[in-house]
Design a protein around this motif. Structure first.
Motif, PDB file in Angstrom:
ATOM      1  N   ASP A 255      63.865  38.552  84.362  1.00  0.00           N
ATOM      2  CA  ASP A 255      63.121  37.318  84.590  1.00  0.00           C
ATOM      3  C   ASP A 255      61.667  37.750  84.689  1.00  0.00           C
ATOM      4  OD1 ASP A 255      61.683  35.232  85.822  1.00  0.00           O
ATOM      5  OD2 ASP A 255      63.486  34.481  86.813  1.00  0.00           O
ATOM      6  N   LEU A 256      60.910  37.501  83.627  1.00  0.00           N
ATOM      7  CA  LEU A 256      59.528  37.992  83.570  1.00  0.00           C
ATOM      8  C   LEU A 256      58.640  37.389  84.653  1.00  0.00           C
ATOM      9  CD1 LEU A 256      59.028  38.074  79.703  1.00  0.00           C
ATOM     10  CD2 LEU A 256      59.472  39.993  81.242  1.00  0.00           C
ATOM     11  N   ALA A 257      58.875  36.125  84.985  1.00  0.00           N
ATOM     12  CA  ALA A 257      58.053  35.490  86.019  1.00  0.00           C
ATOM     13  C   ALA A 257      58.309  36.120  87.388  1.00  0.00           C
ATOM     14  CB  ALA A 257      58.322  33.991  86.059  1.00  0.00           C
ATOM     15  N   ALA A 258      59.584  36.353  87.698  1.00  0.00           N
ATOM     16  CA  ALA A 258      59.942  36.928  89.000  1.00  0.00           C
ATOM     17  C   ALA A 258      59.884  38.458  88.989  1.00  0.00           C
ATOM     18  CB  ALA A 258      61.341  36.476  89.402  1.00  0.00           C
ATOM     19  N   LYS A 259      59.832  39.057  87.804  1.00  0.00           N
ATOM     20  CA  LYS A 259      59.859  40.515  87.640  1.00  0.00           C
ATOM     21  C   LYS A 259      61.090  41.119  88.310  1.00  0.00           C
ATOM     22  CE  LYS A 259      54.963  40.937  86.974  1.00  0.00           C
ATOM     23  NZ  LYS A 259      53.702  40.970  87.599  1.00  0.00           N
ATOM     24  N   LEU A 260      62.247  40.497  88.000  1.00  0.00           N
ATOM     25  CA  LEU A 260      63.528  40.936  88.555  1.00  0.00           C
ATOM     26  C   LEU A 260      64.592  40.943  87.469  1.00  0.00           C
ATOM     27  CD1 LEU A 260      63.606  38.824  91.849  1.00  0.00           C
ATOM     28  CD2 LEU A 260      63.168  41.285  91.659  1.00  0.00           C
ATOM     29  N   GLN A 261      65.578  41.818  87.639  1.00  0.00           N
ATOM     30  CA  GLN A 261      66.714  41.896  86.734  1.00  0.00           C
ATOM     31  C   GLN A 261      67.835  41.002  87.230  1.00  0.00           C
ATOM     32  OE1 GLN A 261      69.991  43.058  87.575  1.00  0.00           O
ATOM     33  NE2 GLN A 261      70.439  44.775  86.259  1.00  0.00           N
ATOM     34  N   TYR A 262      68.545  40.384  86.276  1.00  0.00           N
ATOM     35  CA  TYR A 262      69.716  39.571  86.587  1.00  0.00           C
ATOM     36  C   TYR A 262      70.831  39.958  85.635  1.00  0.00           C
ATOM     37  CZ  TYR A 262      66.751  36.505  89.346  1.00  0.00           C
ATOM     38  OH  TYR A 262      65.903  36.010  90.298  1.00  0.00           O
ATOM     39  N   LYS A 263      72.056  39.991  86.142  1.00  0.00           N
ATOM     40  CA  LYS A 263      73.228  40.213  85.299  1.00  0.00           C
ATOM     41  C   LYS A 263      74.482  39.807  86.063  1.00  0.00           C
ATOM     42  CE  LYS A 263      75.055  44.697  86.216  1.00  0.00           C
ATOM     43  NZ  LYS A 263      76.298  44.012  86.516  1.00  0.00           N
ATOM     44  N   CYS A 264      75.567  39.702  85.341  1.00  0.00           N
ATOM     45  CA  CYS A 264      76.867  39.356  85.920  1.00  0.00           C
ATOM     46  C   CYS A 264      77.283  40.402  86.952  1.00  0.00           C
ATOM     47  CB  CYS A 264      77.887  39.283  84.787  1.00  0.00           C
ATOM     48  SG  CYS A 264      79.606  39.388  85.299  1.00  0.00           S
ATOM     49  N   ASN A 265      77.754  39.928  88.104  1.00  0.00           N
ATOM     50  CA  ASN A 265      78.311  40.855  89.093  1.00  0.00           C
ATOM     51  C   ASN A 265      79.771  40.509  89.378  1.00  0.00           C
ATOM     52  OD1 ASN A 265      78.184  38.631  90.727  1.00  0.00           O
ATOM     53  ND2 ASN A 265      76.861  39.539  92.284  1.00  0.00           N
ATOM     54  N   LEU A 266      80.424  39.923  88.379  1.00  0.00           N
ATOM     55  CA  LEU A 266      81.840  39.541  88.453  1.00  0.00           C
ATOM     56  C   LEU A 266      82.100  38.569  89.604  1.00  0.00           C
ATOM     57  CD1 LEU A 266      84.349  40.260  86.712  1.00  0.00           C
ATOM     58  CD2 LEU A 266      84.954  41.932  88.451  1.00  0.00           C
TER      59      LEU A 266
END
Length: 195
Positions: A105-116
């Motif tokens: 997320d470029l605005a938040a400068k954070l990574q996101y992905k599935c964590n099941l």
């Protein structure tokens, strides 16, 4: 492998119910951590849900390259999305993942992905995506439960990326008549068999 997610691409109808359900998850409300990929747009309606494969052998590439050690892996093999207090948004995980799962997320400068849907699966509940899939393209359970539901099914948890093997915690249903790697890198071996 115990209870996990199994992906059956032949059953996916591209309805995007999984994408909508994922957006409702409390840990990332409004963002979908599942991606629906249309395999040959314009030629076919074939689609495949893409979730984190929770790589296990070797250790998840995304976690290996994280300089902030923000990506944690639980004892049961779930590769979590980046700890928001540690993630620096560098994008190393995006580049390291052979499946193309993590997003920044470029605005938040954070990574996101599935964590099941760990808030659910840690308590025995199925991930949101699997609870709404109308065709069973996303199935949550054990290999025995999948085989009971779909006699003769063949599942792979081994992938090959240009000679680099990768074992995963999520299984993919593969064609039973394949005796060599399926295009896209899947090995049609039974879960747990060595490469």
């Amino acid at each position: 492998m115990g209870r996990t997610l199994f992906i059956d691409p032949g059953r996916c109808i591209g309805c995007e119910a999984c994408v909508s359900a994922c957006r409702e998850c409390d840990s990332h409300r409004g963002k979908s951590m599942i991606h629906l990929d249309f395999l040959e747009p314009g030629s076919t309606v074939a689609s495949m849900p893409t979730v984190c494969m929770h790589c296990s052998d070797p250790v998840a590439p995304c976690a290996q390259v994280c300089p902030a050690e923000a990506i944690l892996i639980t004892e049961d093999g779930v590769v979590h999305d980046a700890d928001k207090t540690r993630c620096i948004g560098c994008g190393n995980c995006v580049n390291a993942c052979p499946m193309g799962v993590p997003k920044i997320d470029l605005a938040a400068k954070l990574q996101y992905k599935c964590n099941l849907c760990y808030d659910r699966t840690a308590h025995g509940l199925a991930p949101m995506c699997a609870t709404v899939c109308p065709t069973g393209a996303l199935f949550y359970g054990s290999l025995d439960e999948l085989e009971a539901d779909r006699p003769g099914v063949r599942v792979s948890d081994q992938f090959d990326f240009g000679g680099y093997p990768l074992g995963t915690g999520v299984g993919v249903v593969v064609p039973a008549d394949r005796d060599k790697p399926v295009p896209g890198g899947f090995y049609p071996s039974v879960l747990g068999e060595p490469l």
